[in-house]
Design a protein around this motif. Structure first.
Motif, PDB file in Angstrom:
ATOM      1  N   TRP A 107       0.913  -1.372   0.168  1.00  0.00           N
ATOM      2  CA  TRP A 107      -0.074   0.033  -0.065  1.00  0.00           C
ATOM      3  C   TRP A 107       0.688   1.248   0.034  1.00  0.00           C
ATOM      4  N   GLN A 108       2.104   1.059   0.365  1.00  0.00           N
ATOM      5  CA  GLN A 108       3.023   2.356   0.482  1.00  0.00           C
ATOM      6  C   GLN A 108       3.040   3.191  -0.913  1.00  0.00           C
ATOM      7  N   PRO A 109       3.642   2.450  -2.001  1.00  0.00           N
ATOM      8  CA  PRO A 109       3.636   3.241  -3.126  1.00  0.00           C
ATOM      9  C   PRO A 109       2.261   4.223  -3.471  1.00  0.00           C
ATOM     10  N   PRO A 110       1.170   3.430  -3.649  1.00  0.00           N
ATOM     11  CA  PRO A 110       0.074   4.429  -4.112  1.00  0.00           C
ATOM     12  C   PRO A 110      -0.300   5.451  -2.971  1.00  0.00           C
ATOM     13  N   ALA A 111      -0.132   5.026  -1.793  1.00  0.00           N
ATOM     14  CA  ALA A 111      -0.134   6.195  -0.699  1.00  0.00           C
ATOM     15  C   ALA A 111       0.609   7.339  -1.011  1.00  0.00           C
ATOM     16  N   LEU A 112       2.016   6.955  -1.275  1.00  0.00           N
ATOM     17  CA  LEU A 112       2.945   7.996  -1.481  1.00  0.00           C
ATOM     18  C   LEU A 112       2.518   8.847  -2.660  1.00  0.00           C
ATOM     19  N   ALA A 113       2.062   8.166  -3.847  1.00  0.00           N
ATOM     20  CA  ALA A 113       1.666   8.818  -4.996  1.00  0.00           C
ATOM     21  C   ALA A 113       0.886  10.319  -4.497  1.00  0.00           C
ATOM     22  N   VAL A 114      -0.154   9.917  -3.483  1.00  0.00           N
ATOM     23  CA  VAL A 114      -1.042  10.614  -3.367  1.00  0.00           C
ATOM     24  C   VAL A 114      -0.622  11.674  -2.424  1.00  0.00           C
ATOM     25  N   LEU A 115       0.133  11.474  -1.183  1.00  0.00           N
ATOM     26  CA  LEU A 115       0.665  12.251  -0.183  1.00  0.00           C
ATOM     27  C   LEU A 115       1.700  13.341  -0.820  1.00  0.00           C
ATOM     28  N   CYS A 116       2.402  12.624  -1.651  1.00  0.00           N
ATOM     29  CA  CYS A 116       3.331  13.486  -2.278  1.00  0.00           C
ATOM     30  C   CYS A 116       2.862  14.658  -3.354  1.00  0.00           C
ATOM     31  N   ARG A 117       1.556  14.539  -3.570  1.00  0.00           N
ATOM     32  CA  ARG A 117       1.101  15.554  -4.441  1.00  0.00           C
ATOM     33  C   ARG A 117      -0.199  16.381  -3.966  1.00  0.00           C
ATOM     34  N   SER A 118      -0.372  16.181  -2.352  1.00  0.00           N
ATOM     35  CA  SER A 118      -1.719  16.858  -1.984  1.00  0.00           C
ATOM     36  C   SER A 118      -1.354  17.266  -0.492  1.00  0.00           C
ATOM     37  N   ALA A 119      -0.979  18.413  -0.110  1.00  0.00           N
ATOM     38  CA  ALA A 119      -0.941  18.861   1.121  1.00  0.00           C
ATOM     39  C   ALA A 119      -2.144  18.378   1.868  1.00  0.00           C
ATOM     40  N   GLU A 120      -3.172  18.843   1.241  1.00  0.00           N
ATOM     41  CA  GLU A 120      -4.645  18.389   1.794  1.00  0.00           C
ATOM     42  C   GLU A 120      -4.676  17.058   2.498  1.00  0.00           C
ATOM     43  N   MET A 121      -4.313  16.016   1.522  1.00  0.00           N
ATOM     44  CA  MET A 121      -4.362  14.836   1.916  1.00  0.00           C
ATOM     45  C   MET A 121      -3.526  14.405   3.094  1.00  0.00           C
ATOM     46  N   ARG A 122      -2.366  15.039   3.036  1.00  0.00           N
ATOM     47  CA  ARG A 122      -1.370  14.802   4.213  1.00  0.00           C
ATOM     48  C   ARG A 122      -2.138  15.199   5.609  1.00  0.00           C
ATOM     49  N   HIS A 123      -2.711  16.323   5.630  1.00  0.00           N
ATOM     50  CA  HIS A 123      -3.393  16.995   6.747  1.00  0.00           C
ATOM     51  C   HIS A 123      -4.462  15.829   6.796  1.00  0.00           C
TER      52      HIS A 123
ATOM     53  N   ALA B  83       6.118  10.788   4.846  1.00  0.00           N
ATOM     54  CA  ALA B  83       5.256  11.403   3.929  1.00  0.00           C
ATOM     55  C   ALA B  83       4.204  11.914   5.052  1.00  0.00           C
ATOM     56  N   LEU B  84       3.561  11.077   5.857  1.00  0.00           N
ATOM     57  CA  LEU B  84       2.456  11.579   6.807  1.00  0.00           C
ATOM     58  C   LEU B  84       2.885  12.515   7.784  1.00  0.00           C
ATOM     59  N   ALA B  85       4.282  12.675   8.233  1.00  0.00           N
ATOM     60  CA  ALA B  85       4.559  13.624   9.049  1.00  0.00           C
ATOM     61  C   ALA B  85       4.959  14.825   8.465  1.00  0.00           C
ATOM     62  N   VAL B  86       4.828  15.108   7.255  1.00  0.00           N
ATOM     63  CA  VAL B  86       5.524  16.249   6.634  1.00  0.00           C
ATOM     64  C   VAL B  86       4.525  17.457   7.152  1.00  0.00           C
ATOM     65  N   LEU B  87       5.240  18.662   7.571  1.00  0.00           N
ATOM     66  CA  LEU B  87       4.430  19.641   7.814  1.00  0.00           C
ATOM     67  C   LEU B  87       4.185  20.465   6.757  1.00  0.00           C
ATOM     68  N   ASP B  88       3.076  21.268   6.958  1.00  0.00           N
ATOM     69  CA  ASP B  88       2.701  22.197   5.735  1.00  0.00           C
ATOM     70  C   ASP B  88       2.116  23.597   6.373  1.00  0.00           C
ATOM     71  N   ASP B  89       2.500  24.469   5.768  1.00  0.00           N
ATOM     72  CA  ASP B  89       2.103  25.885   6.562  1.00  0.00           C
ATOM     73  C   ASP B  89       2.332  26.083   7.900  1.00  0.00           C
ATOM     74  N   GLU B  90       3.496  25.502   8.163  1.00  0.00           N
ATOM     75  CA  GLU B  90       4.008  25.363   9.632  1.00  0.00           C
ATOM     76  C   GLU B  90       4.778  26.665  10.388  1.00  0.00           C
ATOM     77  N   PRO B  91       4.396  27.147  11.081  1.00  0.00           N
ATOM     78  CA  PRO B  91       5.154  28.430  11.641  1.00  0.00           C
ATOM     79  C   PRO B  91       6.190  27.928  12.530  1.00  0.00           C
ATOM     80  N   LEU B  92       7.385  28.108  12.551  1.00  0.00           N
ATOM     81  CA  LEU B  92       8.542  27.642  13.254  1.00  0.00           C
ATOM     82  C   LEU B  92       9.414  28.930  13.743  1.00  0.00           C
ATOM     83  N   VAL B  93       9.654  28.921  15.191  1.00  0.00           N
ATOM     84  CA  VAL B  93      10.418  29.791  15.689  1.00  0.00           C
ATOM     85  C   VAL B  93      11.884  29.321  15.821  1.00  0.00           C
ATOM     86  N   VAL B  94      12.714  30.051  15.391  1.00  0.00           N
ATOM     87  CA  VAL B  94      14.360  29.749  15.087  1.00  0.00           C
ATOM     88  C   VAL B  94      15.173  30.734  15.842  1.00  0.00           C
ATOM     89  N   LEU B  95      15.885  29.980  16.714  1.00  0.00           N
ATOM     90  CA  LEU B  95      16.809  31.148  17.527  1.00  0.00           C
ATOM     91  C   LEU B  95      17.998  30.680  17.090  1.00  0.00           C
TER      92      LEU B  95
END
Length: 356
Positions: free
Chosen positions: A158-174, A201-213
């Protein structure tokens, strides 16, 4: 790519129609023939054929047995997504299968280890192991035991088809991260399946604010990140934004390494471009955050992810290709923190003193 493309005539629309009709008629022999014809046709189909076929193939996934034909059909739908089919329209049946097989694989492991004794060690996920002895070991209804065993053996498919979707849609990752990522990591922790790519792929962050020191200069920044597959890629992009932008001292990454991290068009094969480290990544408590890890590893402090940069303890470099070729990363400097605000953030870390 899920399949290697064949260079023969396709007629994909016609064979998909035949498969749909065979399934609707509940004709097993006809369905088997149409299924084989569909899998062959997908591999030689042009992009224009794959675009409408992807959602139709995905919609058929629940109609097939949970192992064997079902993940293979998901791979065909995933291949169509790679060729331009709408990932959102294909997602739900694919991730329904992923979710169910992860649950069943965990139940397989629970039953297997519950027996105790020599059966504690989980078997390798190979359908050749499925026999009457194995099913008896699981206990319960034989049909259910068979389903659990098949899930244990097929989850990586199931990993290849899931990756095909996740790598092309931030909405689906979320949409699917919360529901699927914990079970994915739990199965991976059993050390019988390689699910690293799915988990990343499931852990990818999208539109994520990050404080960097930046510890050496006691400065702070707000950076918004998205689509970054691992901390190697994050490292390159933060160096580009902060060093390349003239905000902190150091050597900026090369234009080529930045392009490889951000270009919507993936590299054609592996490159020889090398990225060089500019920082040490540290958690607010001073613990090391490794380049091999994920932006998701960065802890949150008061609902904001907080990353501390320090001078590197030694020089390191890595291949600049990104982890997910079809997923371009972004890092945007949204704000330079005023000195007093930076001090307040440093006060929330173990580096609240003079920086020594």
């Amino acid at each position: 790519m899920i399949f290697k493309r064949k260079r023969t005539a396709s007629g994909l629309a016609a064979v998909v129609s035949e498969l749909e009709q065979a399934v609707a008629a509940r004709d097993g022999d006809r369905t088997g023939r149409a299924f084989s014809a569909t899998i062959n046709a997908v591999q030689s189909a042009a992009e224009a054929e794959c675009v409408p076929a992807g959602p139709r193939l995905a919609a058929l996934i629940p109609e097939f047995p949970p192992a064997g034909p079902r993940p293979m059909l998901a791979m065909a739908a995933g291949f169509c997504v790679e060729r331009g089919a709408d990932p959102v329209a294909c997602a739900e049946p694919i991730f329904g299968g992923v979710r169910q097989d992860l649950r069943d694989a965990l139940e397989f492991a629970r039953r297997w280890t519950a027996v105790g004794g020599a059966g504690d060690e989980l078997p390798e996920p190979d359908q050749k192991i499925i026999d009457d002895v194995l099913l008896a070991h699981l206990g319960g209804d034989p049909h259910e035991a068979t389903r659990l065993a098949l899930a244990w053996c097929s989850i990586e498919e199931w990993q290849p088809p899931a990756l095909a979707v996740l790598c092309r849609s931030a909405e689906m990752r979320h949409r699917y991260a919360t529901a699927i990522l914990p079970a994915c990591r739990e199965v991976a922790a059993l050390e019988r399946h390689d699910l690293k790519c799915l988990a990343y792929a499931l852990a990818v962050l999208d539109d994520e604010p990050l404080v960097v020191l930046h510890k050496p200069t006691r400065t702070g920044f707000e950076v918004r990140i998205g689509g970054i597959g691992d901390n190697f890629q994050l490292h390159t992009l933060l160096a580009h934004v902060l060093v390349g932008g003239g905000h902190i001292p150091g050597t900026a990454p090369s234009a080529e390494s930045v392009r490889l991290a951000t270009d919507p068009e993936p590299a054609q094969g592996r490159t020889e471009i090398v990225a060089t480290g500019s920082f040490e990544f540290l958690a607010p408590d001073g613990e090391r955050i490794w380049n091999e890890g994920l932006p998701d590893d960065i802890p949150a402090v008061e609902a904001r992810r907080l990353l501390v940069l320090d001078n590197p303890t030694y020089q390191r470099s890595w291949n600049a290709d990104r982890f997910f070729p079809h997923l371009p990363g972004t890092a945007e400097l949204t704000r330079v923190l005023p000195a007093d605000e930076a001090r307040k953030w440093f006060a929330r870390t173990s580096f609240s003193g003079d920086g020594s």
